[in-house]
Design a protein around this motif. Structure first.
Motif, PDB file in Angstrom:
ATOM      1  N   ILE A 131      49.996  10.734  24.250  1.00 54.87           N
ATOM      2  CA  ILE A 131      50.627  12.002  24.644  1.00 54.87           C
ATOM      3  C   ILE A 131      51.153  12.743  23.405  1.00 54.87           C
ATOM      4  CG2 ILE A 131      52.665  12.938  25.840  1.00 54.87           C
ATOM      5  CD1 ILE A 131      52.072  10.667  27.979  1.00 54.87           C
ATOM      6  N   GLU A 187      50.643  17.822  32.064  1.00 56.23           N
ATOM      7  CA  GLU A 187      49.560  17.187  31.313  1.00 56.23           C
ATOM      8  C   GLU A 187      49.952  15.758  30.884  1.00 56.23           C
ATOM      9  OE1 GLU A 187      45.916  17.398  30.895  1.00 56.23           O
ATOM     10  OE2 GLU A 187      46.890  19.184  31.678  1.00 56.23           O
ATOM     11  N   THR A 214      47.783  12.453  31.531  1.00 54.61           N
ATOM     12  CA  THR A 214      47.329  11.588  30.431  1.00 54.61           C
ATOM     13  C   THR A 214      47.723  10.134  30.689  1.00 54.61           C
ATOM     14  OG1 THR A 214      47.515  13.439  28.913  1.00 54.61           O
ATOM     15  CG2 THR A 214      47.444  11.241  27.930  1.00 54.61           C
ATOM     16  N   TYR A 265      45.307   8.690  33.051  1.00 54.16           N
ATOM     17  CA  TYR A 265      44.001   8.441  32.417  1.00 54.16           C
ATOM     18  C   TYR A 265      44.049   7.118  31.625  1.00 54.16           C
ATOM     19  CZ  TYR A 265      43.417  13.491  33.265  1.00 54.16           C
ATOM     20  OH  TYR A 265      43.362  14.735  33.831  1.00 54.16           O
ATOM     21  N   ASN A 271      37.790  12.500  31.314  1.00 58.14           N
ATOM     22  CA  ASN A 271      39.227  12.257  31.123  1.00 58.14           C
ATOM     23  C   ASN A 271      39.460  10.909  30.439  1.00 58.14           C
ATOM     24  OD1 ASN A 271      39.870  13.631  34.403  1.00 58.14           O
ATOM     25  ND2 ASN A 271      39.986  14.699  32.453  1.00 58.14           N
ATOM     26  N   VAL A 279      40.940  10.004  26.342  1.00 57.93           N
ATOM     27  CA  VAL A 279      42.003   9.128  25.833  1.00 57.93           C
ATOM     28  C   VAL A 279      41.435   8.052  24.897  1.00 57.93           C
ATOM     29  CG1 VAL A 279      43.746   9.534  27.619  1.00 57.93           C
ATOM     30  CG2 VAL A 279      42.101   7.718  27.950  1.00 57.93           C
TER      31      VAL A 279
END
Ligand code: SF4
Length: 190
Positions: free
Chosen positions: A9, A105, A109, A112, A149, A153
């Motif tokens: 993040i 968001e 994240t 994900y 997605n 990451v």
């Protein structure tokens, strides 16, 4: 060193955060610019009573509660990993927060990252996740999780590895508004 969803993040907020915090080891003295709310209200009796109802609404056929999951690259604690009848699994995360008509968001994240961890640890595909906003009467929100997605990451984790292991000084965020309240503003060459 394994990474956490917070590392991911932070990097997505600005890659230079990663550099200043983990290469130069300069801590952020001020309150962070983003918030990762764990949202754990385990003592909230009402929530405890609601959990079964929420799982039923999701259509869960199996549950794994409070899962600390790791792989070679990241680690994270997922409130619940639920199995669905079609053989896929979903992460569910409780947020001690109000729902304000959009999913941040940062929350996406996190889901994900959990999807990546669940797929590797349980061997089941993850196509969506769920958030429960405990300060909005346990509002349940479904968040789709695509292959892109999950790949994002994974790519981010690789980029963070490059910064930390190779002392690579990354580009600044392209969103200049983020610099205004940034702890590292004075030392950051723009
Ligand atoms: S000042 Fe801007 S570019 Fe530099 S670390 Fe902060 S957010 Fe990133």
């Amino acid at each position: 060193m394994t990474l956490t969803p917070s590392h991911i993040i932070e990097y997505l907020y600005c890659p230079r955060f990663t550099y200043f915090e983990y290469v130069l080891a300069i801590p952020q003295y001020e309150e962070k610019n983003y918030k990762v709310m764990r949202g754990r209200e385990l003592h909230d009796l009402k929530l405890e009573q609601n959990k079964d109802y929420l799982r039923r609404r999701i259509g869960a056929v199996s549950k794994h509660i409070d899962q600390y999951l790791t792989n070679d690259i990241i680690r994270g604690r997922v409130d619940e990993v639920l199995g669905l009848s079609n053989g896929t699994m979903v992460p569910l995360d409780y947020k001690f927060a109000e729902y304000k008509d959009r999913v941040y968001e940062t929350y996406r994240t996190q889901l994900y990252c959990y999807a990546w961890l669940i797929e590797e640890n349980f061997g089941h595909k993850v196509e969506k996740g769920f958030l429960v906003y405990t300060r909005s009467r346990n509002k349940l929100i479904e968040v789709p999780i695509t292959e892109e997605n999950k790949q994002e990451v994974k790519d981010t984790a690789k980029a963070i590895g490059r910064i930390i292991e190779d002392n690579f000084f990354p580009k600044a965020t392209k969103y200049k508004a983020r610099c205004v309240g940034c702890t590292y503003r004075n030392m950051c060459i723009r």
